[in-house]
Scaffold this motif. Structure first.
Motif, short mmCIF file in Angstrom:
data_model
loop_
_atom_site.label_atom_id
_atom_site.label_comp_id
_atom_site.label_asym_id
_atom_site.label_seq_id
_atom_site.Cartn_x
_atom_site.Cartn_y
_atom_site.Cartn_z
N ASN A 7 0.81 -1.22 0.00
CA ASN A 7 0.00 0.00 0.00
C ASN A 7 0.84 1.27 0.00
O ASN A 7 0.46 2.26 -0.61
CB ASN A 7 -0.96 0.00 1.19
CG ASN A 7 -2.07 -1.02 1.01
OD1 ASN A 7 -2.27 -1.57 -0.07
ND2 ASN A 7 -2.78 -1.29 2.08
N GLY A 8 1.99 1.23 0.67
CA GLY A 8 2.87 2.41 0.67
C GLY A 8 3.38 2.73 -0.73
O GLY A 8 3.37 3.89 -1.15
N ASP A 9 3.82 1.70 -1.45
CA ASP A 9 4.28 1.91 -2.82
C ASP A 9 3.14 2.36 -3.72
O ASP A 9 3.33 3.21 -4.60
CB ASP A 9 4.91 0.63 -3.38
CG ASP A 9 6.25 0.31 -2.75
OD1 ASP A 9 6.85 1.20 -2.11
OD2 ASP A 9 6.70 -0.84 -2.90
N ALA A 10 1.96 1.78 -3.53
CA ALA A 10 0.80 2.18 -4.33
C ALA A 10 0.46 3.64 -4.08
O ALA A 10 0.15 4.39 -5.02
CB ALA A 10 -0.39 1.29 -4.02
N THR A 11 0.53 4.07 -2.84
CA THR A 11 0.24 5.46 -2.50
C THR A 11 1.27 6.39 -3.14
O THR A 11 0.92 7.45 -3.68
CB THR A 11 0.19 5.65 -0.98
OG1 THR A 11 -0.87 4.84 -0.45
CG2 THR A 11 -0.04 7.10 -0.59
N THR A 12 2.54 6.00 -3.10
CA THR A 12 3.59 6.80 -3.72
C THR A 12 3.33 6.96 -5.22
O THR A 12 3.39 8.08 -5.76
CB THR A 12 4.98 6.17 -3.48
OG1 THR A 12 5.22 6.15 -2.07
CG2 THR A 12 6.08 6.93 -4.19
N LEU A 13 3.04 5.88 -5.90
CA LEU A 13 2.75 5.92 -7.33
C LEU A 13 1.51 6.76 -7.60
O LEU A 13 1.49 7.59 -8.52
CB LEU A 13 2.58 4.50 -7.88
CG LEU A 13 2.32 4.38 -9.36
CD1 LEU A 13 3.47 4.97 -10.18
CD2 LEU A 13 2.11 2.90 -9.73
N TRP A 14 0.48 6.58 -6.82
CA TRP A 14 -0.77 7.34 -6.95
C TRP A 14 -0.47 8.84 -6.86
O TRP A 14 -0.92 9.62 -7.69
CB TRP A 14 -1.72 6.90 -5.84
CG TRP A 14 -3.04 7.60 -5.77
CD1 TRP A 14 -3.37 8.66 -4.98
CD2 TRP A 14 -4.23 7.25 -6.48
NE1 TRP A 14 -4.68 9.01 -5.16
CE2 TRP A 14 -5.23 8.16 -6.07
CE3 TRP A 14 -4.54 6.27 -7.41
CZ2 TRP A 14 -6.53 8.10 -6.58
CZ3 TRP A 14 -5.83 6.22 -7.91
CH2 TRP A 14 -6.81 7.13 -7.49
N ASN A 15 0.32 9.22 -5.87
CA ASN A 15 0.65 10.63 -5.68
C ASN A 15 1.53 11.17 -6.81
O ASN A 15 1.35 12.30 -7.26
CB ASN A 15 1.32 10.85 -4.33
CG ASN A 15 0.35 10.64 -3.18
OD1 ASN A 15 -0.86 10.79 -3.33
ND2 ASN A 15 0.88 10.26 -2.03
N GLN A 16 2.48 10.35 -7.28
CA GLN A 16 3.34 10.77 -8.40
C GLN A 16 2.54 11.01 -9.67
O GLN A 16 2.91 11.84 -10.49
CB GLN A 16 4.43 9.73 -8.67
CG GLN A 16 5.52 9.70 -7.64
CD GLN A 16 6.50 8.57 -7.90
OE1 GLN A 16 6.29 7.68 -8.71
NE2 GLN A 16 7.61 8.61 -7.16
#
Length: 165
Positions: A7-16
């Motif tokens: 979920n942390g990586d998904a959130t980072t990608l989502w924000n990018q």
């Protein structure tokens, strides 16, 4: 995030990618009119048809995603960690290429599970997306999606495709 859900990586990608507004802009460009990104990406609402359009973007040369990125994403989807390789791969024999992405969330009194992917091999080539809501447990949802995928695999007669050996 794809090979091993994080979920942390998904959130980072989502924000990018601009968060909900950025994802909504992309969705409109590719014709995903039944998807509503939520500020909390896990609560985004979508349809099976839109998930199939998204998969199409990874397969067709007309896509907004360049071919190198398409191949990279599919390679990740083909190497999902075994504990997360359920759903689309249910009932599909070894030696058949399965590219999948699953999602699961306990929310609003039930489990919401989805599995989307591409199957290629043994004379079959198809895209499949399954979205479920309000399963009584995660295991129940996983078992249900696996069973549906297995029935689809069994029901589709092999076809001859160029390059599909």
């Amino acid at each position: 995030m794809i090979e091993d859900s994080d979920n942390g990586d998904a959130t980072t990608l989502w924000n990018q990618d601009g968060g909900a507004p950025g994802v909504a802009a992309y969705d409109r460009l590719v014709g995903m009119h039944q998807t509503t990104p939520n500020v909390d990406w896990g609560l985004t609402e979508t349809s099976v048809g839109d998930q199939l359009k998204l998969l199409d973007e990874l397969l067709e040369t007309h896509a907004l995603i360049d071919q190198g990125a398409q191949r990279f994403a599919l390679r990740l989807m083909e190497h999902v960690t075994p504990s997360q390789a359920w759903g689309v791969s249910g009932g599909v024999p070894s030696g058949v290429s399965v590219a999948l992405k699953n999602g699961w969330l306990s929310f609003g009194g039930g489990w919401h599970l989805n599995s989307t992917g591409r199957i290629r091999g043994d004379g079959r080539w198809y895209l499949i997306a399954m979205l479920t809501s309000f399963n009584p447990s995660e295991d129940y949802g996983t078992t249900t999606i696996n069973a549906i995928s297995s029935r689809v695999w069994q029901a589709l007669a092999p076809t001859t495709l160029s390059g599909d050996q």
